[in-house]
Design a protein around this motif. Structure first.
Motif, mmCIF file in Angstrom:
data_model
loop_
_atom_site.group_PDB
_atom_site.id
_atom_site.type_symbol
_atom_site.label_atom_id
_atom_site.label_comp_id
_atom_site.label_asym_id
_atom_site.label_seq_id
_atom_site.Cartn_x
_atom_site.Cartn_y
_atom_site.Cartn_z
ATOM 1 N N GLU A 1 12.521 5.013 -5.517
ATOM 2 C CA GLU A 1 11.152 5.530 -5.482
ATOM 3 C C GLU A 1 10.788 6.187 -4.156
ATOM 4 O O GLU A 1 9.811 6.937 -4.091
ATOM 5 N N LEU A 2 11.559 5.918 -3.105
ATOM 6 C CA LEU A 2 11.256 6.509 -1.792
ATOM 7 C C LEU A 2 11.826 7.921 -1.653
ATOM 8 O O LEU A 2 12.307 8.304 -0.594
ATOM 9 N N TRP A 3 11.763 8.662 -2.733
ATOM 10 C CA TRP A 3 12.265 10.034 -2.710
ATOM 11 C C TRP A 3 11.261 10.947 -2.022
ATOM 12 O O TRP A 3 10.057 10.811 -2.238
ATOM 13 N N PRO A 4 11.701 11.869 -1.155
ATOM 14 C CA PRO A 4 13.089 12.050 -0.714
ATOM 15 C C PRO A 4 13.491 10.947 0.270
ATOM 16 O O PRO A 4 12.748 10.652 1.215
ATOM 17 N N LEU A 5 14.658 10.360 0.031
ATOM 18 C CA LEU A 5 15.109 9.231 0.836
ATOM 19 C C LEU A 5 15.757 9.719 2.128
ATOM 20 O O LEU A 5 16.753 10.427 2.100
ATOM 21 N N LYS B 1 0.835 -1.206 0.000
ATOM 22 C CA LYS B 1 0.000 0.000 0.000
ATOM 23 C C LYS B 1 0.867 1.254 0.000
ATOM 24 O O LYS B 1 0.572 2.234 -0.696
ATOM 25 N N ARG B 2 1.952 1.205 0.746
ATOM 26 C CA ARG B 2 2.863 2.359 0.844
ATOM 27 C C ARG B 2 3.532 2.657 -0.503
ATOM 28 O O ARG B 2 3.800 3.811 -0.837
ATOM 29 N N LEU B 3 3.816 1.605 -1.277
ATOM 30 C CA LEU B 3 4.565 1.768 -2.524
ATOM 31 C C LEU B 3 3.699 1.816 -3.778
ATOM 32 O O LEU B 3 4.185 2.187 -4.852
ATOM 33 N N LYS B 4 2.442 1.441 -3.656
ATOM 34 C CA LYS B 4 1.593 1.189 -4.827
ATOM 35 C C LYS B 4 1.548 2.339 -5.823
ATOM 36 O O LYS B 4 1.807 2.142 -7.016
ATOM 37 N N VAL B 5 1.217 3.529 -5.370
ATOM 38 C CA VAL B 5 1.045 4.663 -6.284
ATOM 39 C C VAL B 5 2.344 4.970 -7.018
ATOM 40 O O VAL B 5 2.362 5.143 -8.247
ATOM 41 N N ARG B 6 3.465 5.003 -6.295
ATOM 42 C CA ARG B 6 4.760 5.331 -6.905
ATOM 43 C C ARG B 6 5.116 4.319 -7.992
ATOM 44 O O ARG B 6 5.574 4.693 -9.074
#
Length: 224
Positions: free
Chosen positions: A198-202, A171-176
């Motif tokens: 994808e976790l920008w800003p990291l 769920k946390r990553l889905k949209v990105r």
């Protein structure tokens, strides 16, 4: 003279025509954007890889421009000594090096064949279950059978990642990742390196969170 009703009709039709033209321009612009975005994304990926590529030296891996993710062992260093590496993982992409038993460092520019063929490199190359690859499979432009999905869920549970945690991560990553797949049409592989990008800003917290997930009970598949 033109009547008031006729004037209103012409104005209305003019507005509709203007809106149609704007809609066509926006649709065309979006199409061009998506095509150009695809080209830009591929260019950016190649640029990043080339800029942050590393090479194998006599007793260390060397990153001429520093390591791309500066939150761990290579935060202030360009050298990763062989003596600090516990193992190399050739089934991640890029190839990764396990350091201090708590961090995977990605060796951009180095392929598994380079690692296996290098005479001075005495570090064992291994293949372990890739937790992030299993978690990100559903974001690929590929359909997976229900049986395979159940198998992967079971593998992750065995690694200590419950169904609830799996769902929360996805769920946390889905949209990105759906946006990324829409642009790139990636259908082969997503892994921890892609998650970090994808976790920008990291942040430091996000960086070490991905390490925790990646290193949960990695079952050994093969020693090369």
């Amino acid at each position: 003279m033109i009547s008031t009703a006729a004037c209103l009709f012409l104005i209305t039709q003019g507005k509709l025509l203007t809106e149609s033209i704007i809609g066509l321009l926006m649709s065309g612009g979006l199409l061009v954007y998506m095509i150009k975005e695809d080209e830009y994304y591929e260019w950016l990926k190649r640029f990043r890889r080339k800029k942050f590529n590393c090479r194998i030296e006599s007793d260390h891996f060397y990153f001429p421009n520093g390591y791309y993710f500066r939150h761990g062992f290579l935060k202030r260093s360009k050298k990763l000594p062989f003596s600090k590496v516990q193992e190399l993982r050739t089934n991640t992409h890029p190839v990764s090096a396990l350091v201090n038993n708590n961090e995977l460092i990605f060796l951009l520019g180095i392929e598994s064949k380079d690692v296996l063929a290098h005479d001075q490199l005495s570090i064992k190359a291994k293949q372990r279950n890739d937790n992030w690859s299993l978690l990100c499979e559903e974001f690929l432009d590929t359909e997976f059978s229900e049986a395979l999905q159940k198998t992967n869920i079971a593998k992750l549970e065995k690694a200590g990642i419950s169904k609830e945690e799996q769902q929360a991560i996805k769920k946390r990553l889905k949209v990105r990742f759906l946006i990324r797949t829409m642009v790139t049409w990636e259908w082969v592989y997503y892994g921890q390196y892609d998650v970090l990008c994808e976790l920008w800003p990291l942040t430091q917290k996000k960086y070490w969170w991905t390490m925790d997930v990646a290193l949960r009970k990695n079952e050994l598949q093969q020693v090369l």
